[in-house]
Scaffold this motif. Structure first.
Motif, short mmCIF file in Angstrom:
data_model
loop_
_atom_site.label_atom_id
_atom_site.label_comp_id
_atom_site.label_asym_id
_atom_site.label_seq_id
_atom_site.Cartn_x
_atom_site.Cartn_y
_atom_site.Cartn_z
N ALA A 1 8.78 16.20 2.20
CA ALA A 1 8.33 15.85 3.54
C ALA A 1 8.77 14.44 3.94
N HIS A 2 8.87 13.54 2.99
CA HIS A 2 9.26 12.16 3.26
C HIS A 2 10.75 11.92 3.04
N ASP A 3 11.45 12.96 2.63
CA ASP A 3 12.87 12.83 2.28
C ASP A 3 13.06 11.71 1.26
N THR A 4 12.23 11.75 0.23
CA THR A 4 12.29 10.74 -0.82
C THR A 4 12.21 11.43 -2.16
N GLN A 5 12.07 10.67 -3.24
CA GLN A 5 12.08 11.23 -4.58
C GLN A 5 10.68 11.30 -5.19
N VAL A 6 10.54 12.17 -6.17
CA VAL A 6 9.24 12.40 -6.81
C VAL A 6 8.61 11.12 -7.36
N TRP B 1 1.31 6.83 -4.36
CA TRP B 1 -0.11 7.20 -4.54
C TRP B 1 -0.84 6.09 -5.29
N LEU B 2 -0.21 5.60 -6.35
CA LEU B 2 -0.84 4.56 -7.16
C LEU B 2 -1.03 3.28 -6.35
N ALA B 3 0.00 2.90 -5.60
CA ALA B 3 -0.07 1.66 -4.81
C ALA B 3 -1.14 1.73 -3.74
N ALA B 4 -1.53 2.95 -3.34
CA ALA B 4 -2.53 3.12 -2.28
C ALA B 4 -3.96 3.13 -2.81
N GLN B 5 -4.13 3.11 -4.12
CA GLN B 5 -5.47 3.18 -4.70
C GLN B 5 -6.20 1.84 -4.59
N PRO B 6 -7.52 1.89 -4.47
CA PRO B 6 -8.31 0.66 -4.36
C PRO B 6 -8.03 -0.29 -5.52
N THR B 7 -7.89 -1.55 -5.23
CA THR B 7 -7.66 -2.69 -6.13
C THR B 7 -6.20 -2.82 -6.58
N VAL B 8 -5.38 -1.77 -6.45
CA VAL B 8 -4.01 -1.83 -6.99
C VAL B 8 -3.13 -2.72 -6.12
N ALA B 9 -2.50 -3.71 -6.76
CA ALA B 9 -1.58 -4.61 -6.06
C ALA B 9 -0.14 -4.18 -6.24
N ALA B 10 0.21 -3.81 -7.48
CA ALA B 10 1.60 -3.45 -7.77
C ALA B 10 1.66 -2.62 -9.04
N PRO B 11 2.06 -1.36 -8.94
CA PRO B 11 2.28 -0.58 -10.16
C PRO B 11 3.46 -1.15 -10.94
N ILE B 12 3.47 -0.92 -12.25
CA ILE B 12 4.59 -1.31 -13.08
C ILE B 12 5.45 -0.07 -13.35
N ALA B 13 6.75 -0.23 -13.23
CA ALA B 13 7.67 0.84 -13.62
C ALA B 13 8.94 0.19 -14.14
N SER B 14 9.51 0.80 -15.16
CA SER B 14 10.72 0.23 -15.76
C SER B 14 11.92 1.12 -15.46
N ALA B 15 13.09 0.51 -15.46
CA ALA B 15 14.35 1.22 -15.24
C ALA B 15 15.31 0.84 -16.34
N ARG B 16 15.84 1.83 -17.04
CA ARG B 16 16.81 1.52 -18.11
C ARG B 16 18.22 1.52 -17.57
N THR B 17 18.40 1.93 -16.30
CA THR B 17 19.71 1.84 -15.64
C THR B 17 19.50 1.40 -14.19
N VAL B 18 20.53 0.84 -13.60
CA VAL B 18 20.46 0.44 -12.19
C VAL B 18 20.24 1.66 -11.30
N GLU B 19 20.78 2.80 -11.70
CA GLU B 19 20.67 4.02 -10.89
C GLU B 19 19.23 4.50 -10.76
N GLN B 20 18.38 4.12 -11.68
CA GLN B 20 16.97 4.54 -11.62
C GLN B 20 16.14 3.67 -10.67
N LEU B 21 16.68 2.54 -10.28
CA LEU B 21 15.89 1.58 -9.49
C LEU B 21 15.54 2.01 -8.07
N PRO B 22 16.46 2.58 -7.29
CA PRO B 22 16.15 2.88 -5.89
C PRO B 22 14.88 3.70 -5.70
N ALA B 23 14.66 4.69 -6.55
CA ALA B 23 13.47 5.53 -6.42
C ALA B 23 12.19 4.73 -6.67
N LEU B 24 12.30 3.69 -7.50
CA LEU B 24 11.13 2.85 -7.78
C LEU B 24 10.89 1.87 -6.65
#
Length: 314
Positions: free
Chosen positions: A258-263, A270-293
């Motif tokens: 629906a958002h034309d975005t990635q899973v 969803w996580l970023a929208a939860q009460p108290t959450v400022a910034a979720p942590i996610a790691s990327a082992r390649t540059v190609e993984q970054l855009p979705a994050l």
């Protein structure tokens, strides 16, 4: 420019996605780590999460490899003041636990590896219940007063010990936790929601969740019948092919379309929208993984979509 978010009561302002440094020196070598860090900061990111224990679990490593790579990158780029660096104490093989002496010696070792004279955000990695909170907070307060640490935070701590620590800081006028790093994601909600989240909310703490993508399960690439070669597969097996896991992935698929975005973008949104959450942590082992994050900064889920994900993950 993506608006930055305030980190609790501190003066730290951070991008709404924290880049996890647990892959640096593990599944990402030096050149790849530098490329990922470059791409993250080029997109406006400024919040890097690591720990002194990363990546001690890799054969031949002794801990501190991630900090060392980040420190070398900061030195080469000359951008220390532009980046909020968070690291942790308590799990390094040579600095186990949270005695006052361990905290202070570990902080000095982290500063050396990072090539800096201050840590922006310093977490207790795992609570050490053998040490009174008075000793832990007292040591952290010394680091803040010495200018070695700008703000303090906690990870993997019980609601009771967290509240006890906050009460001590308030009562004695000592440095006070400004953030909390809980294990929290769509398939692990009870690790934060409830008493721990209530303490954070009541006390004005910012949550910076780890395992935001459930070790990769919420990227959507691990599904029943699919074989994925990954160093993390053992961590996601518990979710693959389960009724709840399948429900969550189905909901994520529909909303991503629906958002034309990635899973993974939707899972982090969803996580970023939860009460108290400022910034979720996610790691990327390649540059190609970054855009979705990074896209989490641009995706805002509707109330109906948030409700659908809540129901799927219940």
């Amino acid at each position: 420019m993506t608006p930055l978010r305030s980190l609790g009561s501190s003066d730290l302002e951070v991008f709404p996605l924290s880049l996890g440094g647990n892959v640096f020196g593990w599944t990402a070598d030096r050149a790849t780590s530098f490329a990922v860090l470059d791409a993250y900061t080029a997109a406006g990111g400024n919040f890097i999460d690591t720990a002194d224990a990363y990546t001690a679990w890799v054969d031949g490593n002794k801990g501190g490899e991630s900090e060392t790579l980040i420190g070398e990158w900061l030195a080469e780029r000359g951008n220390r003041s532009d980046v909020v660096v968070a690291t942790k104490v308590g799990a390094h093989p040579e600095f186990k636990g949270l005695s006052a002496d361990t905290i202070k010696r570990a902080a000095d070792a982290s500063l050396r590896r990072l090539g800096t004279d201050y840590i922006d955000l310093y977490y207790t990695h795992f609570d050490d219940t053998s040490v009174p909170v008075e000793e832990i907070i007292g040591a952290l307060d010394e680091l803040v007063r010495a200018g070695k640490v700008r703000a303090i935070a906690a990870s993997n701590i019980s609601p009771e010990r967290l509240q006890e620590s906050l009460d001590l800081s308030d009562r004695e006028g000592l440095a006070r936790y400004v953030a909390l790093q809980p294990h929290y994601n769509l398939v692990s909600r009870d690790t934060y929601e409830g008493p721990l989240q209530e303490v954070a909310s009541r006390s004005g703490l910012a949550a910076v969740p780890y395992f935001g993508l459930a070790a990769g399960f919420l990227t959507g690439k691990y599904r029943a019948g699919a074989h994925v070669e990954s160093a993390r597969y053992s961590r996601v097996e518990a979710y693959v092919g389960t009724e709840r896991g399948d429900r969550v992935l189905t909901a994520l698929d529909e909303i991503a379309q629906a958002h034309d975005t990635q899973v993974p973008t939707v899972a982090l949104a969803w996580l970023a929208a939860q009460p108290t959450v400022a910034a979720p942590i996610a790691s990327a082992r390649t540059v190609e993984q970054l855009p979705a994050l990074l896209a989490v900064a641009d995706v805002e889920l509707t109330d109906a979509e948030l409700s659908a994900l809540n129901a799927a993950s219940a």
